[in-house]
Design a protein around this motif. Structure first.
Motif, short mmCIF file in Angstrom:
data_model
loop_
_atom_site.label_atom_id
_atom_site.label_comp_id
_atom_site.label_asym_id
_atom_site.label_seq_id
_atom_site.Cartn_x
_atom_site.Cartn_y
_atom_site.Cartn_z
N ASN A 60 0.68 -1.26 0.02
CA ASN A 60 -0.04 -0.11 0.05
C ASN A 60 0.82 1.05 -0.11
O ASN A 60 0.62 2.11 -0.76
N LEU A 61 1.80 1.49 0.95
CA LEU A 61 2.69 2.48 1.02
C LEU A 61 3.46 2.48 -0.26
O LEU A 61 3.81 3.71 -0.87
N LEU A 62 4.04 1.59 -0.83
CA LEU A 62 4.82 1.73 -2.26
C LEU A 62 3.82 2.20 -3.15
O LEU A 62 4.55 2.79 -4.04
N TYR A 63 2.55 1.73 -3.38
CA TYR A 63 1.83 2.02 -4.47
C TYR A 63 1.68 3.54 -4.21
O TYR A 63 1.70 4.22 -5.47
N GLN A 64 1.44 4.06 -3.10
CA GLN A 64 1.18 5.49 -2.82
C GLN A 64 2.48 6.35 -3.43
O GLN A 64 2.39 7.41 -4.24
N LYS A 65 3.64 5.84 -2.83
CA LYS A 65 4.94 6.41 -3.54
C LYS A 65 5.08 6.45 -5.08
O LYS A 65 5.35 7.67 -5.58
N ALA A 66 4.76 5.18 -5.72
CA ALA A 66 4.78 5.22 -7.26
C ALA A 66 4.21 5.85 -7.89
O ALA A 66 4.21 6.43 -8.78
N LYS A 67 2.66 5.97 -7.29
CA LYS A 67 1.53 6.75 -7.98
C LYS A 67 2.08 8.44 -8.02
O LYS A 67 1.88 8.94 -8.99
N MET A 68 2.63 8.84 -6.63
CA MET A 68 3.39 10.17 -6.97
C MET A 68 4.32 10.14 -7.88
O MET A 68 4.53 11.10 -8.52
N ALA A 69 5.37 9.33 -7.86
CA ALA A 69 6.57 9.21 -8.69
C ALA A 69 6.15 9.32 -10.24
O ALA A 69 6.72 10.32 -10.96
N PHE A 70 5.05 8.91 -10.66
CA PHE A 70 4.70 8.68 -11.94
C PHE A 70 3.49 9.55 -12.41
O PHE A 70 2.85 9.44 -13.61
N SER A 71 2.99 10.32 -11.35
CA SER A 71 1.63 11.26 -11.55
C SER A 71 1.90 12.01 -12.96
O SER A 71 0.99 12.40 -13.55
N ASP A 72 3.26 12.44 -13.36
CA ASP A 72 3.34 13.31 -14.65
C ASP A 72 3.18 12.53 -15.86
O ASP A 72 2.89 12.99 -16.83
N GLN A 73 3.01 11.12 -15.68
CA GLN A 73 2.87 10.10 -16.73
C GLN A 73 1.49 9.75 -16.76
O GLN A 73 1.21 8.83 -17.51
N HIS A 74 0.38 10.08 -15.80
CA HIS A 74 -0.60 9.35 -15.77
C HIS A 74 -1.57 8.99 -16.91
O HIS A 74 -2.34 8.17 -16.95
N HIS A 75 -1.40 9.92 -17.75
CA HIS A 75 -2.29 10.17 -18.94
C HIS A 75 -1.83 9.47 -20.27
O HIS A 75 -2.34 9.42 -21.25
#
Length: 213
Positions: A60-75
């Motif tokens: 859960n914690l690593l997913y949240q970190k990864a989501k923030m890390a790749f947020s600029d490529q979300h689309h």
């Protein structure tokens, strides 16, 4: 390894990309919650980690970190491949969003998703996630967690997937709950039996008095 990681952090060193690469998949599960929170999200862009064998809290914690890390490529189409190793910690809302992106998730990935997240998905959302891989879901219908997911769905909606899933809730089905009666009185059984034996006579007397009055 755990002691070495702890000592490394205590000396004021950051868990940056270099450190995470050194820790690697082999030891990432040793990181505690405090150490995971200290990870700078952009570091995950350069580190290759696979937390699939870790505890749910770590995922859960690593997913949240990864989501923030790749947020600029979300689309971007590449986002799914970047976030894929961390999807075991994804909440239901994020999976529902992914179901609209034609990601064609493998069934082997689907069955390792967070249990509460997976069980909250509708048949249409599962179809959106799996895409071309949807027919393979039938091979898992008698195994957890797919079996448990099927039991929560309406059979009519499962039929719309056209892959032969069975075991869903039938239309008009009523879930009967057995009532829980109060505990038997602690009065002696002999006394209770006598009371039950005299009850008809007492009722008859009561009705007779009521009529005569």
């Amino acid at each position: 390894a755990s002691a070495a990681i702890k000592r490394y952090v205590e000396l004021g060193n950051a868990l940056n990309a270099t450190a995470l690469s050194a820790i690697g998949t082999g030891y990432v599960c040793l990181l505690n919650a405090t150490q995971l929170e200290a990870i700078h999200p952009p570091s995950l862009k350069l580190a290759s980690l696979d937390p699939s064998a870790c505890s749910q809290e770590t995922k859960n914690l690593l997913y949240q970190k990864a989501k923030m890390a790749f947020s600029d490529q979300h689309h971007l189409p590449a986002y799914y491949e970047l976030i894929l190793p961390y999807l075991g910690g994804a909440p239901a809302a994020d999976l529902k969003a992914l179901s609209k992106d034609n990601v064609n998730m493998n069934v082997t990935t689907f069955v390792t998703l967070r249990r509460d997240s997976l069980l909250s998905l509708t048949p249409q959302e599962v179809q959106g996630l799996l895409g071309l891989n949807l027919p393979e879901l039938a091979q898992w219908q008698y195994r957890a967690p797919v079996r448990d997911w099927i039991r929560l769905q309406k059979q009519s909606q499962l039929d719309e997937l056209h892959i032969g899933l069975t075991g869903g809730t039938q239309e008009g089905y009523i879930n009967l709950v057995t009532p829980k009666f109060p505990a038997v009185s602690s009065a002696p059984l002999g006394t209770m039996a006598m009371a039950l034996h005299l009850l008809p006579a007492l009722l008859l007397t009561f009705l007779t008095v009521s009529i005569l009055s």
